[in-house]
Design a protein around this motif. Structure first.
Motif, PDB file in Angstrom:
ATOM      1  N   PRO A  25       0.829  -1.208   0.000  1.00  0.00           N
ATOM      2  CA  PRO A  25       0.000   0.000   0.000  1.00  0.00           C
ATOM      3  C   PRO A  25       0.865   1.261   0.000  1.00  0.00           C
ATOM      4  N   CYS A  26       0.400   2.294  -0.700  1.00  0.00           N
ATOM      5  CA  CYS A  26       1.146   3.553  -0.781  1.00  0.00           C
ATOM      6  C   CYS A  26       0.835   4.419   0.440  1.00  0.00           C
ATOM      7  N   CYS A  27       1.858   5.043   0.954  1.00  0.00           N
ATOM      8  CA  CYS A  27       1.704   6.014   2.038  1.00  0.00           C
ATOM      9  C   CYS A  27       1.849   7.407   1.430  1.00  0.00           C
ATOM     10  N   HIS A  28       0.788   8.168   1.431  1.00  0.00           N
ATOM     11  CA  HIS A  28       0.805   9.535   0.900  1.00  0.00           C
ATOM     12  C   HIS A  28       1.042  10.482   2.073  1.00  0.00           C
ATOM     13  N   LEU A  29       2.223  11.077   2.092  1.00  0.00           N
ATOM     14  CA  LEU A  29       2.637  11.883   3.239  1.00  0.00           C
ATOM     15  C   LEU A  29       2.266  13.346   3.056  1.00  0.00           C
ATOM     16  N   PRO A  30       2.265  14.132   4.139  1.00  0.00           N
ATOM     17  CA  PRO A  30       1.896  15.552   4.058  1.00  0.00           C
ATOM     18  C   PRO A  30       2.777  16.369   3.116  1.00  0.00           C
ATOM     19  N   ASN A  31       3.997  15.894   2.847  1.00  0.00           N
ATOM     20  CA  ASN A  31       4.872  16.628   1.933  1.00  0.00           C
ATOM     21  C   ASN A  31       4.565  16.324   0.469  1.00  0.00           C
ATOM     22  N   ALA A  32       3.404  15.714   0.217  1.00  0.00           N
ATOM     23  CA  ALA A  32       2.904  15.441  -1.146  1.00  0.00           C
ATOM     24  C   ALA A  32       3.711  14.371  -1.868  1.00  0.00           C
ATOM     25  N   THR A  33       4.414  13.529  -1.122  1.00  0.00           N
ATOM     26  CA  THR A  33       5.120  12.413  -1.737  1.00  0.00           C
ATOM     27  C   THR A  33       4.364  11.115  -1.463  1.00  0.00           C
ATOM     28  N   SER A  34       4.568  10.161  -2.372  1.00  0.00           N
ATOM     29  CA  SER A  34       3.976   8.827  -2.217  1.00  0.00           C
ATOM     30  C   SER A  34       5.095   7.830  -1.991  1.00  0.00           C
ATOM     31  N   ASN A  35       4.921   6.928  -1.033  1.00  0.00           N
ATOM     32  CA  ASN A  35       6.030   6.118  -0.565  1.00  0.00           C
ATOM     33  C   ASN A  35       5.602   4.695  -0.254  1.00  0.00           C
ATOM     34  N   LEU A  36       6.576   3.788  -0.381  1.00  0.00           N
ATOM     35  CA  LEU A  36       6.383   2.389  -0.023  1.00  0.00           C
ATOM     36  C   LEU A  36       7.377   2.036   1.084  1.00  0.00           C
ATOM     37  N   TYR A  37       6.910   1.328   2.104  1.00  0.00           N
ATOM     38  CA  TYR A  37       7.772   0.885   3.192  1.00  0.00           C
ATOM     39  C   TYR A  37       7.630  -0.626   3.337  1.00  0.00           C
ATOM     40  N   MET A  38       8.761  -1.284   3.549  1.00  0.00           N
ATOM     41  CA  MET A  38       8.712  -2.737   3.694  1.00  0.00           C
ATOM     42  C   MET A  38       9.836  -3.208   4.607  1.00  0.00           C
ATOM     43  N   GLU A  39       9.610  -4.355   5.222  1.00  0.00           N
ATOM     44  CA  GLU A  39      10.640  -4.948   6.071  1.00  0.00           C
ATOM     45  C   GLU A  39      10.678  -6.447   5.825  1.00  0.00           C
ATOM     46  N   ARG A  40      11.852  -7.016   6.105  1.00  0.00           N
ATOM     47  CA  ARG A  40      12.037  -8.451   5.907  1.00  0.00           C
ATOM     48  C   ARG A  40      11.919  -9.140   7.264  1.00  0.00           C
ATOM     49  N   VAL A  41      10.948 -10.052   7.359  1.00  0.00           N
ATOM     50  CA  VAL A  41      10.695 -10.781   8.602  1.00  0.00           C
ATOM     51  C   VAL A  41      10.721 -12.268   8.287  1.00  0.00           C
ATOM     52  N   GLY A  42      11.559 -13.012   8.992  1.00  0.00           N
ATOM     53  CA  GLY A  42      11.646 -14.448   8.753  1.00  0.00           C
ATOM     54  C   GLY A  42      12.047 -14.794   7.339  1.00  0.00           C
ATOM     55  N   GLY A  43      12.868 -13.955   6.733  1.00  0.00           N
ATOM     56  CA  GLY A  43      13.368 -14.222   5.382  1.00  0.00           C
ATOM     57  C   GLY A  43      12.451 -13.759   4.270  1.00  0.00           C
ATOM     58  N   ARG A  44      11.265 -13.210   4.609  1.00  0.00           N
ATOM     59  CA  ARG A  44      10.326 -12.753   3.576  1.00  0.00           C
ATOM     60  C   ARG A  44       9.987 -11.279   3.794  1.00  0.00           C
ATOM     61  N   TRP A  45       9.823 -10.576   2.669  1.00  0.00           N
ATOM     62  CA  TRP A  45       9.483  -9.163   2.730  1.00  0.00           C
ATOM     63  C   TRP A  45       7.985  -8.983   2.886  1.00  0.00           C
ATOM     64  N   GLN A  46       7.601  -7.935   3.639  1.00  0.00           N
ATOM     65  CA  GLN A  46       6.200  -7.601   3.799  1.00  0.00           C
ATOM     66  C   GLN A  46       6.050  -6.085   3.891  1.00  0.00           C
ATOM     67  N   ALA A  47       4.888  -5.584   3.470  1.00  0.00           N
ATOM     68  CA  ALA A  47       4.609  -4.157   3.571  1.00  0.00           C
ATOM     69  C   ALA A  47       4.452  -3.773   5.037  1.00  0.00           C
ATOM     70  N   VAL A  48       4.831  -2.533   5.344  1.00  0.00           N
ATOM     71  CA  VAL A  48       4.738  -2.063   6.723  1.00  0.00           C
ATOM     72  C   VAL A  48       4.438  -0.565   6.704  1.00  0.00           C
ATOM     73  N   LEU A  49       3.693  -0.101   7.668  1.00  0.00           N
ATOM     74  CA  LEU A  49       3.414   1.321   7.785  1.00  0.00           C
ATOM     75  C   LEU A  49       4.599   2.032   8.433  1.00  0.00           C
ATOM     76  N   PRO A  50       4.911   3.257   8.005  1.00  0.00           N
ATOM     77  CA  PRO A  50       6.034   3.977   8.638  1.00  0.00           C
ATOM     78  C   PRO A  50       5.794   4.210  10.123  1.00  0.00           C
ATOM     79  N   GLU A  51       4.530   4.369  10.519  1.00  0.00           N
ATOM     80  CA  GLU A  51       4.226   4.546  11.947  1.00  0.00           C
ATOM     81  C   GLU A  51       4.643   3.318  12.755  1.00  0.00           C
ATOM     82  N   ARG A  52       4.507   2.142  12.151  1.00  0.00           N
ATOM     83  CA  ARG A  52       4.929   0.912  12.829  1.00  0.00           C
ATOM     84  C   ARG A  52       6.445   0.901  13.000  1.00  0.00           C
ATOM     85  N   LEU A  53       7.158   1.323  11.966  1.00  0.00           N
ATOM     86  CA  LEU A  53       8.621   1.359  12.057  1.00  0.00           C
ATOM     87  C   LEU A  53       9.063   2.327  13.146  1.00  0.00           C
TER      88      LEU A  53
END
Length: 670
Positions: free
Chosen positions: A443-471
């Motif tokens: 999912p895309c994170c649309h930030l107040p600075n008018a940019t669109s962003n993707l965040y992901m982390e690798r857990v147990g050897g596999r990548w998954q989407a993550v919210l920046p607030e979670r990070l």
């Protein structure tokens, strides 16, 4: 670490480092002015200080005030350190003070004519966020700059070579603007870089602060549109070449072409008599600045290198070239026959001709493919890629990413958390990625600075989407190395910091003696080699804004320094009156002092450092710049030496690096 008397240590370091015969790091003998001239300098400096105080009363603030203040600073430093290395240095100092007085007079009437001068070099200045000091740079605007409002100008950022006689006064004299500059089709920014540190540590920060100050000034003058942000050239020769290799390959998305001449790109091999293997933590820290480890980033920025075929420093470019050839990454290497350590005008012209096609093309706003390598989160971004977390610092981390209509294809090594920026004006809600062979919908994170962003982390050897607030929340729950907060100890002095002196009664006199001597040594070395007063405050005077905005460098023990007492139970060691425990090992507190860097328990976005300034010292500053590598890593246990009269001398009992969660191995295993 034993701190020998400066002259003896300097000789030892030169022998140990195997300095190149053509290089002489010792400054010339000072030609101290006679008493009448010194009194004249002091009188004019006092007069300028009075004028500056009056301007502050008029509420003339930065950035205007520093444009005059730099002349006072230059006169104070050359006098304080008796750095009158040239027969005319005293006259240059008086000249500088006269110019400062003239500028102060203009500022008092609301004028600043030097900001509009074209066709000649003009001194500018800014106040550094690192230590509050005033630092100079110089700008040369072409003669017809601004005459055509539609023309966008290329910007060349130029890094000077090593000059053992360089001072602020000499730099100001070289850029007085009295002589017309050669006709150029670009704006030139000459960086002072705090003198002779090869643009490392605060010298690295200085390059970007000078650029930011200049661009901010152009914005205030309504001229920012005259600069083309996609046509910025970074170049330099000798020490400036080393700086170009290092900064250019660490931050390849800032430049349209790199122009390094000579310099050095490795520590081993350049320091001829360096042991084949340093302690493991020191070897790891060499990967912060050794440009050869970042050679692959030439995929993202063209390189036009230069060297004379008789110059030993030609090896700097050959080291990079040897890395790039097997990878099929092009690099231009200009070799001047019969020349040693020289870069004459005819070869500078040839280099500029080779820059031309890259300048004409400019840097892409959003390149289709990025191939970025790093070894530390200190250098973690390239265009639309941001590496947020590593598996292991100081090991090779790679992101090879390509953008297409249907999404991204990404390959990674040693990357734990990743952020990708989408093209401007993206409106997608989700984007498909193929990352390390796995397909994920992010999912895309649309930030107040008018940019669109993707965040992901690798857990147990596999990548998954993550919210920046979670990070961000995870970082608060479990401290981890992250951009701007990754160590080692020396990294704390590349951003705003404050040294805090304990005012209480220590547990042991030996601890206080060492802490006081260490702080005193740091203050003297920072003043001389980083060209600024060291920011110091008593523990009882530290304010909430200091905690919020600065790294805190704490000297003393939990009894003598109240801030150490406040944070000690949240640091990765235990410290009582009887013993210090680090990594499961105990050390007698009466005989040892801990040094370390850690996220601050008072502010998770800032560092706490215990009992250490820079971990390299005067002899290293006086020798070749390649000696400015970390000596202690993230932590150390020191035993103050009893075999010398130097109270700051100490033996290293234990030292090393924390893992990427700020833990020692045995702590991580619990």
């Amino acid at each position: 670490m034993k701190h020998a008397p400066s002259f003896f240590a300097f000789i030892v370091v030169l022998l140990f480092a195997g300095a190149l015969p053509a290089q002489n790091y010792a400054p010339p003998d000072a030609q101290t002015p006679d008493e009448p001239k010194l009194k004249n300098i002091q009188a004019k400096a006092d007069k300028l200080a009075e004028r500056l105080a009056a301007l502050r009363q008029q509420h003339i603030a930065d950035p205007a005030l520093v444009e005059a203040e730099i002349y006072e600073k230059a006169a104070v430093w050359i006098t304080k350190h008796d750095e009158f290395f040239h027969k005319d240095a005293a006259d240059w100092t008086l000249e500088a003070l006269d110019r400062g007085l003239l500028r102060a007079g203009h500022l008092a009437t609301g004028d600043a004519p030097w900001l509009h001068k074209t066709g000649a070099a003009v001194v500018r200045a800014y106040r550094s966020r690192v230590d509050g000091s005033v630092q100079p740079y110089a700008v040369t605007l072409p003669a017809d700059y601004g005459k055509d409002a539609r023309k966008k100008w290329r910007l060349d950022v130029v890094l000077h070579g090593r000059d053992a006689s360089l001072t602020e006064v000499k730099f100001l004299h070289a850029h007085t603007g009295d002589k017309p500059a050669p006709a150029r089709d670009y704006v030139q920014l000459d960086i002072y870089g705090r003198g002779n540190n090869a643009y490392r540590w605060a010298g690295d920060t200085d390059v970007f602060e000078a650029m930011d100050a200049f661009i901010a000034g152009e914005r205030l003058l309504g001229r920012e549109q005259l600069l083309d942000p996609n046509r910025v050239v970074l170049r330099g020769f000798s020490m400036g070449g080393a700086g170009t290799w290092q900064i250019g390959l660490h931050t390849p998305d800032r430049w349209c072409v790199l122009g390094p001449g000579a310099g050095f790109t490795t520590t081993h091999g350049y320091l001829k008599n360096l042991p084949e293997k340093l302690p493991a933590y020191q070897e790891s820290c060499l990967r912060i600045y050794d440009a050869v480890d970042y050679a692959e980033n030439a995929f993202n920025v063209p390189v036009v290198a230069y060297g004379g075929d008789q110059d030993p420093q030609l090896h700097a470019a050959q080291n990079i070239e040897a890395k790039l050839k097997p990878l099929g990454i092009p690099m231009t290497l200009l070799v001047a026959p019969g020349l040693a350590h020289q870069f004459p005008p005819e070869w500078q012209k040839k280099a500029d001709e080779h820059y031309a096609p890259f300048v004409a093309r400019g840097r892409a706003d959003y390149p289709k493919r990025i191939r970025f390598v790093t070894y530390t989160l200190k250098y973690n971004t390239c265009n639309w890629i941001e590496i947020i977390g590593l598996d292991k610092h100081y090991e090779r981390a790679v992101v090879d990413a390509e953008h297409a209509e249907k999404g991204f294809t990404v390959k990674t090594e040693n990357v734990r958390t990743l952020h990708l920026g989408l093209p401007p004006n993206s409106a997608e809600r989700c984007v498909m990625l193929t990352i390390d062979g796995h397909e994920i919908e992010c999912p895309c994170c649309h930030l107040p600075n008018a940019t669109s962003n993707l965040y992901m982390e690798r857990v147990g050897g596999r990548w998954q989407a993550v919210l920046p607030e979670r990070l961000n929340t995870d970082r608060l729950r479990r401290p981890q190395k992250m951009p701007g907060l990754q160590g080692p100890i020396d990294d704390a002095f590349t951003n705003s910091f404050l040294c805090v002196r304990g005012t209480g009664t220590p547990w042991h006199p030996a601890t206080k003696k060492y802490a006081d001597a260490s702080l005193e040594r740091f203050a003297a070395e920072w003043n001389k080699y980083m060209r600024a007063e060291l920011p110091i405050r008593d523990d009882v005077a530290v304010a909430s804004e200091d905690i919020a905005g600065k790294h805190l460098i704490l000297f003393g023990d939990p009894a003598s320094n109240s801030l150490i007492g406040q944070v000690i139970d949240a640091l990765p060691l235990q410290w009582t009156k009887e013993q210090i425990t680090l990594g499961g090992r105990n050390y007698a507190a009466a005989e040892h002092v801990p040094c370390l860097i850690s996220p601050s328990p008072l502010n998770p976005r800032r560092y706490i450092v215990l009992n250490s300034g820079h971990t390299f010292h005067a002899a290293d500053f006086q020798g070749t710049n390649a000696l400015l590598y970390p000596r202690l890593g993230d932590y150390a246990i020191l035993r103050p030496s009893v075999r010398t009269n130097d109270a700051a001398a100490a033996d290293v009992v234990e030292a090393g690096l924390f893992d990427d969660f700020w833990l020692l191995k045995n702590q991580a295993d619990r």
